[in-house]
Design a protein around this motif. Structure first.
Motif, PDB file in Angstrom:
ATOM      1  N   HIS A 105       0.794  -1.230   0.000  1.00 53.87           N
ATOM      2  CA  HIS A 105       0.000   0.000   0.000  1.00 53.87           C
ATOM      3  C   HIS A 105       0.824   1.277   0.000  1.00 53.87           C
ATOM      4  O   HIS A 105       0.279   2.351   0.268  1.00 53.87           O
ATOM      5  N   GLY A 106       2.107   1.194  -0.301  1.00 60.09           N
ATOM      6  CA  GLY A 106       2.933   2.392  -0.357  1.00 60.09           C
ATOM      7  C   GLY A 106       2.871   3.180   0.927  1.00 60.09           C
ATOM      8  O   GLY A 106       3.070   2.641   2.015  1.00 60.09           O
ATOM      9  N   ASP A 107       2.577   4.475   0.820  1.00 55.35           N
ATOM     10  CA  ASP A 107       2.445   5.305   2.023  1.00 55.35           C
ATOM     11  C   ASP A 107       0.980   5.605   2.325  1.00 55.35           C
ATOM     12  O   ASP A 107       0.644   6.607   2.938  1.00 55.35           O
ATOM     13  N   GLY A 108       0.087   4.698   1.897  1.00 54.32           N
ATOM     14  CA  GLY A 108      -1.339   4.862   2.147  1.00 54.32           C
ATOM     15  C   GLY A 108      -1.696   4.632   3.599  1.00 54.32           C
ATOM     16  O   GLY A 108      -0.850   4.275   4.419  1.00 54.32           O
ATOM     17  N   PRO A 109      -2.961   4.825   3.968  1.00 55.91           N
ATOM     18  CA  PRO A 109      -3.395   4.732   5.359  1.00 55.91           C
ATOM     19  C   PRO A 109      -3.179   3.337   5.936  1.00 55.91           C
ATOM     20  O   PRO A 109      -3.190   2.339   5.214  1.00 55.91           O
ATOM     21  N   PHE A 110      -3.002   3.289   7.250  1.00 57.45           N
ATOM     22  CA  PHE A 110      -2.687   2.017   7.907  1.00 57.45           C
ATOM     23  C   PHE A 110      -3.759   1.589   8.904  1.00 57.45           C
ATOM     24  O   PHE A 110      -4.360   0.537   8.765  1.00 57.45           O
ATOM     25  N   GLN A 112      -6.929   2.667  10.143  1.00 55.92           N
ATOM     26  CA  GLN A 112      -8.350   2.490   9.876  1.00 55.92           C
ATOM     27  C   GLN A 112      -8.632   1.284   8.973  1.00 55.92           C
ATOM     28  O   GLN A 112      -9.569   0.519   9.244  1.00 55.92           O
ATOM     29  N   PRO A 113      -7.858   1.052   7.906  1.00 52.57           N
ATOM     30  CA  PRO A 113      -8.090  -0.165   7.120  1.00 52.57           C
ATOM     31  C   PRO A 113      -7.913  -1.441   7.930  1.00 52.57           C
ATOM     32  O   PRO A 113      -8.623  -2.433   7.694  1.00 52.57           O
ATOM     33  N   VAL A 114      -6.988  -1.442   8.882  1.00 53.62           N
ATOM     34  CA  VAL A 114      -6.833  -2.612   9.753  1.00 53.62           C
ATOM     35  C   VAL A 114      -8.089  -2.822  10.589  1.00 53.62           C
ATOM     36  O   VAL A 114      -8.600  -3.942  10.723  1.00 53.62           O
ATOM     37  N   VAL A 115      -8.611  -1.745  11.161  1.00 53.94           N
ATOM     38  CA  VAL A 115      -9.830  -1.845  11.973  1.00 53.94           C
ATOM     39  C   VAL A 115     -10.997  -2.338  11.122  1.00 53.94           C
ATOM     40  O   VAL A 115     -11.789  -3.197  11.552  1.00 53.94           O
ATOM     41  N   ASP A 116     -11.102  -1.842   9.904  1.00 56.36           N
ATOM     42  CA  ASP A 116     -12.165  -2.285   9.005  1.00 56.36           C
ATOM     43  C   ASP A 116     -12.053  -3.777   8.699  1.00 56.36           C
ATOM     44  O   ASP A 116     -13.057  -4.498   8.657  1.00 56.36           O
ATOM     45  N   GLU A 117     -10.828  -4.251   8.500  1.00 51.02           N
ATOM     46  CA  GLU A 117     -10.621  -5.671   8.193  1.00 51.02           C
ATOM     47  C   GLU A 117     -10.845  -6.556   9.413  1.00 51.02           C
ATOM     48  O   GLU A 117     -11.330  -7.685   9.290  1.00 51.02           O
ATOM     49  N   LEU A 118     -10.496  -6.070  10.578  1.00 42.94           N
ATOM     50  CA  LEU A 118     -10.818  -6.824  11.794  1.00 42.94           C
ATOM     51  C   LEU A 118     -12.328  -6.981  11.938  1.00 42.94           C
ATOM     52  O   LEU A 118     -12.825  -8.064  12.286  1.00 42.94           O
ATOM     53  N   ALA A 119     -13.058  -5.909  11.664  1.00 46.63           N
ATOM     54  CA  ALA A 119     -14.518  -5.976  11.729  1.00 46.63           C
ATOM     55  C   ALA A 119     -15.053  -6.991  10.720  1.00 46.63           C
ATOM     56  O   ALA A 119     -15.959  -7.779  11.031  1.00 46.63           O
ATOM     57  N   ARG A 120     -14.499  -6.981   9.519  1.00 46.83           N
ATOM     58  CA  ARG A 120     -14.947  -7.926   8.497  1.00 46.83           C
ATOM     59  C   ARG A 120     -14.617  -9.365   8.892  1.00 46.83           C
ATOM     60  O   ARG A 120     -15.429 -10.283   8.677  1.00 46.83           O
ATOM     61  N   ALA A 229       5.319   1.155   5.608  1.00 42.55           N
ATOM     62  CA  ALA A 229       4.213   0.801   6.498  1.00 42.55           C
ATOM     63  C   ALA A 229       4.458   1.326   7.901  1.00 42.55           C
ATOM     64  O   ALA A 229       3.563   1.874   8.559  1.00 42.55           O
ATOM     65  N   MET A 230       5.691   1.162   8.381  1.00 44.28           N
ATOM     66  CA  MET A 230       6.007   1.576   9.742  1.00 44.28           C
ATOM     67  C   MET A 230       5.954   3.093   9.890  1.00 44.28           C
ATOM     68  O   MET A 230       5.470   3.612  10.905  1.00 44.28           O
ATOM     69  N   ALA A 231       6.425   3.821   8.887  1.00 45.11           N
ATOM     70  CA  ALA A 231       6.380   5.281   8.947  1.00 45.11           C
ATOM     71  C   ALA A 231       4.942   5.781   8.961  1.00 45.11           C
ATOM     72  O   ALA A 231       4.578   6.674   9.742  1.00 45.11           O
ATOM     73  N   THR A 232       4.105   5.204   8.095  1.00 44.96           N
ATOM     74  CA  THR A 232       2.698   5.589   8.076  1.00 44.96           C
ATOM     75  C   THR A 232       2.027   5.274   9.398  1.00 44.96           C
ATOM     76  O   THR A 232       1.277   6.084   9.957  1.00 44.96           O
ATOM     77  N   ALA A 233       2.301   4.084   9.926  1.00 51.19           N
ATOM     78  CA  ALA A 233       1.652   3.654  11.157  1.00 51.19           C
ATOM     79  C   ALA A 233       2.033   4.538  12.338  1.00 51.19           C
ATOM     80  O   ALA A 233       1.168   4.940  13.123  1.00 51.19           O
ATOM     81  N   ARG A 235       3.026   7.606  12.360  1.00 48.24           N
ATOM     82  CA  ARG A 235       2.414   8.929  12.201  1.00 48.24           C
ATOM     83  C   ARG A 235       0.950   8.890  12.634  1.00 48.24           C
ATOM     84  O   ARG A 235       0.476   9.805  13.338  1.00 48.24           O
ATOM     85  N   GLU A 236       0.240   7.846  12.244  1.00 51.33           N
ATOM     86  CA  GLU A 236      -1.173   7.747  12.612  1.00 51.33           C
ATOM     87  C   GLU A 236      -1.345   7.471  14.099  1.00 51.33           C
ATOM     88  O   GLU A 236      -2.249   8.023  14.746  1.00 51.33           O
ATOM     89  N   VAL A 237      -0.509   6.619  14.663  1.00 48.58           N
ATOM     90  CA  VAL A 237      -0.596   6.321  16.091  1.00 48.58           C
ATOM     91  C   VAL A 237      -0.422   7.598  16.913  1.00 48.58           C
ATOM     92  O   VAL A 237      -1.166   7.853  17.872  1.00 48.58           O
ATOM     93  N   MET A 238       0.522   8.416  16.532  1.00 45.75           N
ATOM     94  CA  MET A 238       0.840   9.609  17.314  1.00 45.75           C
ATOM     95  C   MET A 238      -0.164  10.739  17.128  1.00 45.75           C
ATOM     96  O   MET A 238      -0.170  11.697  17.910  1.00 45.75           O
ATOM     97  N   THR A 239      -1.026  10.657  16.126  1.00 50.69           N
ATOM     98  CA  THR A 239      -1.990  11.734  15.878  1.00 50.69           C
ATOM     99  C   THR A 239      -3.445  11.266  15.964  1.00 50.69           C
ATOM    100  O   THR A 239      -4.355  12.012  15.594  1.00 50.69           O
ATOM    101  N   THR A 240      -3.675  10.070  16.463  1.00 52.86           N
ATOM    102  CA  THR A 240      -5.038   9.557  16.624  1.00 52.86           C
ATOM    103  C   THR A 240      -5.461   9.692  18.082  1.00 52.86           C
ATOM    104  O   THR A 240      -4.837   9.126  18.981  1.00 52.86           O
TER     105      THR A 240
END
Length: 315
Positions: A105-110, A112-120, A229-233, A235-240
């Motif tokens: 997924h390049g530098d795409g979101p990390f 929320q898509p994981v949460v969506d897939e866990l729900a699925r 993946a780690m850079a995206t993750a 960044r999202e962890v620290m701003t969520t």
């Protein structure tokens, strides 16, 4: 030793600052194996296929989902899975991009898509009342899942995980004020050469676990991860910030956290931080685990096993 508190109101607490290392790096198609073969003549459920996560299933009984933290392998939960599989069906999650799991997924979101897939995964697998346990970023994901899809979650345990990780920088931190630090952390992950990255991980691991073997595993897992993946993750962890959604939650939440006077967070500081950040979550059970750093399950395995058993047995 475990110290348990249940929060029912909002206490006034002294501002504290824990080590930022506890939120730093470390804290295709995939198949979830069925727990047992389908009866002859029955239609087997379709395998779960995702490019965001894979799931290994062991044991039988009530469902327990175990989510690893930032940069980590599902193997961080192996000892607990082996212990629980005699009485529970354990779902060991591995996140794409971490510990050698492919990332597309390049530098795409990390997150929320994981949460969506866990729900699925829960919905498609017909899991009922699953207990969802996550360490660090995995705990954040579990809390997000319970906030967004409460009908899919029976109970949650967030292991050494805050609803807003950048609160470690102080009580006035916000996603906006944390963004420059998040960008800096992400840039550092992407820029480091392999030797420098590994050396940095080894230094940070000392603050995350007392157990030397756990430290070595952390370094190997993060070294094998996809840096994008780690850079995206991170960044999202620290701003969520999940705190605005806490007051409306009805899912039972246990929040064990680490305390270690010798190289970790002293008890008074840890108590203040967790009480302040979870203050508005109705009925949250806060459990301090002494003699541990961020990886409680590695530093205090017996205490954590007892805690897990009580969590799973609780109504």
């Amino acid at each position: 030793m475990l110290h348990i508190r249940t929060l029912r109101g909002r206490p006034t607490l002294r501002a504290v600052l824990l080590a930022a290392a506890s939120i730093a790096v470390v804290g295709g198609a995939f198949l979830a194996l069925p727990a047992e073969a389908a009866p002859v003549g029955a239609t087997a459920p379709a395998p779960f296929v995702s490019d965001r996560l894979s799931v290994e299933v062991v044991g039988s009984g009530p469902d327990v989902i175990l989510i690893p933290g930032f940069g980590c392998s599902r193997e961080v939960w192996r000892a607990e899975a082996e212990r629980l599989k005699a009485t529970h069906r354990v779902h060991l999650v591995q996140l794409a991009g971490f510990a050698g799991e492919p990332w597309t997924h390049g530098d795409g979101p990390f997150v929320q898509p994981v949460v969506d897939e866990l729900a699925r995964y829960i919905r498609d697998g017909g899991l009922q009342g699953a207990a969802v346990v996550g360490h660090s970023m995995g705990g954040m994901s579990a809390l997000m899942l319970a906030q967004q899809r409460p009908e899919l979650v029976g109970k949650v345990m967030t292991v050494d995980s805050l609803p807003f990780f950048s609160a470690l920088y102080g009580p006035t931190a916000t996603p906006e004020s944390a963004r420059p630090f998040a960008d800096q952390a992400a840039a550092g992950i992407l820029a480091a050469d392999p030797a420098s990255f590994r050396a940095g991980q080894a230094r940070q691991a000392i603050g995350l676990a007392r157990d030397p073997a756990a430290r070595e595993r952390m370094v190997e897992w993060t070294a094998a991860g996809d840096r994008r993946a780690m850079a995206t993750a991170i960044r999202e962890v620290m701003t969520t910030d999940l705190r605005p959604g806490l007051a409306a939650m009805t899912t039972p939440v246990w929040a064990p956290y680490a305390s270690d006077a010798d190289g970790g967070a002293p008890a008074e500081l840890a108590d203040g931080m967790w009480a302040r950040e979870y203050a508005v979550l109705p009925g949250v059970k806060l459990i301090r685990v002494d003699g541990s750093r961020h990886f409680i399950m590695a530093d205090q395995p017996a205490a954590f096993a007892d805690l897990m058993d009580r969590f799973l047995a609780a109504e």
